[in-house]
Design a protein around this motif. Sequence first.
Motif, short mmCIF file in Angstrom:
data_model
loop_
_atom_site.label_atom_id
_atom_site.label_comp_id
_atom_site.label_asym_id
_atom_site.label_seq_id
_atom_site.Cartn_x
_atom_site.Cartn_y
_atom_site.Cartn_z
N ALA A 95 13.44 28.67 41.68
CA ALA A 95 14.79 28.17 41.97
C ALA A 95 14.81 27.48 43.32
N HIS A 142 15.88 26.53 38.06
CA HIS A 142 17.28 26.56 38.48
C HIS A 142 17.41 25.76 39.77
N GLU A 144 20.61 24.56 42.20
CA GLU A 144 22.04 24.64 42.47
C GLU A 144 22.22 24.07 43.87
N TRP A 216 21.40 34.12 41.67
CA TRP A 216 20.21 33.82 40.88
C TRP A 216 19.22 34.98 40.91
N SER A 219 20.01 37.69 38.61
CA SER A 219 19.84 37.41 37.18
C SER A 219 18.42 37.74 36.70
N CYS A 228 11.78 31.52 45.32
CA CYS A 228 13.15 31.06 45.57
C CYS A 228 13.19 30.31 46.90
#
Length: 522
Positions: A95, A142, A144, A216, A219, A228
């Motif tokens: 992410a 991911h 964002e 995130w 999850s 990340c």
Amino acid sequence: MGRRILFITTDQQRFDSLGCNGGTIARTPNIDALAKNGINYTRAHPQNVVCMPSRSTIITGQHPSTHGVWMNGVTLPVDAPSIAATLRNAGYKTALVGKAHFEPLLDPFQIFAETRMAAQKVFTEMQTSADGTLAPHRGFDHMELATHGGQGSVHYAQWIRENHPEALGQFFMVLDHELEVSAVGGGDTNAPQVKFNEIQREWYHTDWVADRTMAWLDSLGADDDWFCWMSFPDPHHPWDPPKSELGRVNWRDLDLPQGYPTDAATRESILAQKSLHWSKWYDGSFVSNYEAPLHWIPATLTADQVREVNAMAHIENELIDEAIGRVLKMIESRGWTSDVDIIFTTDHGEFQGDFGLLFKGPYHVDSLMRLPMIWKPAPSANVTPAVVTAPVGLVSLAATFASIAGLPIPEYVESPALPLNDADAAKRGFESVLTEWDSVLFGKIIGSRTIHRDGWTCTRMLPGTLHDGTEGELYNHANDPLQHVNLWNDSQHRAIRDDLLADMQSTMPEQVLPLRPVDAPV
């Protein structure tokens, strides 16, 4: 598999902004603790001193001459190497939350994935890879995304518009009516790009990035391996943190930075020793890049404006540190702490008053090139804390992530994994670090190549609008830590200058030509 990775970046943060690096204004206990219990690199440099080339170096492990993002506004190719993709292919969940900026931010027609995703209310785009398989954009499951305010087509701006539309006009408007970088002043001193922002703190992008990172992570399954990248847009200008936080640092109480010569004649004398583009920018006659306001003249900057900009930046630094603390507590609550490596750094620095200047540009001095960089290996790795004084670069991060994951170093990277201590650095040849600049804007061409080695910084200016290729800068950091005395033309230092230039010539990657097109100003 290898250990989990939390990669934390800020945007445009100075080395000396942190307590662990001698900073005395912002309180940064969480980052300082990472340095105390990890590895603090005290001579880390970017391979370019603006956002897009530098961030492209981070994800590819390549110098700008190789990955092709030679200035802001040049898009990193979609099929460029990505350490996130390498980790994902090895089984990691991946992410990026916050600022990406591998593609232009000024994209009103949503040509690029980074701006399309929010408009389509998705968090990745699946793309066909070279082998015909589908893979998420740049290897991130991911994405964002956020930038420096509530405008534009990124997830944070969309969230503000949908949930707190009253906050849209509270941020500083970065572009003026000419679509140039705004020179509007504000605050108490009318400093450029300072604004008292009425937004509630919990709506500000720093807390949003931390909140969405934790969402995130929450999850994921307990046994998932993950990478990340938590990317804060601050303390990059504009300097408009929530007004409720201004009591943290009173600009009137601040001493002027050591790098700010208080006497105008002294400032002008120092700049006159440097390559010509320094003094030409200072007097407003040569604005060569989109990193500072077109209609702002640095010579008009006052001492109180320097104080207020510094106060605002350090308020933003404190908010970032507190946000990091919240994320680290969440990781601890998931039982991951013993198996998570944390790396903290930024993409480039900021003048913040040094030499009487603000912002950034084609100026290769410590203000912009000396970065905070900290690696706290997971406790399970049993790595002894250290301070590394050897020169390292952001170009080593991709290999470092692969090493943490227990993977072979990818063939596409141009620098090995970061050293664990100075002895390791000496053994593995960490002797120098390179930085590049190229820009063509407003019809003005600037280029430079820089090497830092053995406590010296040497920059050759390339032929361009102001330079014929014979000019440059040479600084001895031991005797001149503020880089006020340019020794380029000093006959007593010609031998070291020529040796550094030869070393740089032999180690700098050859630039891939033709240059990629500029798709937008930034």
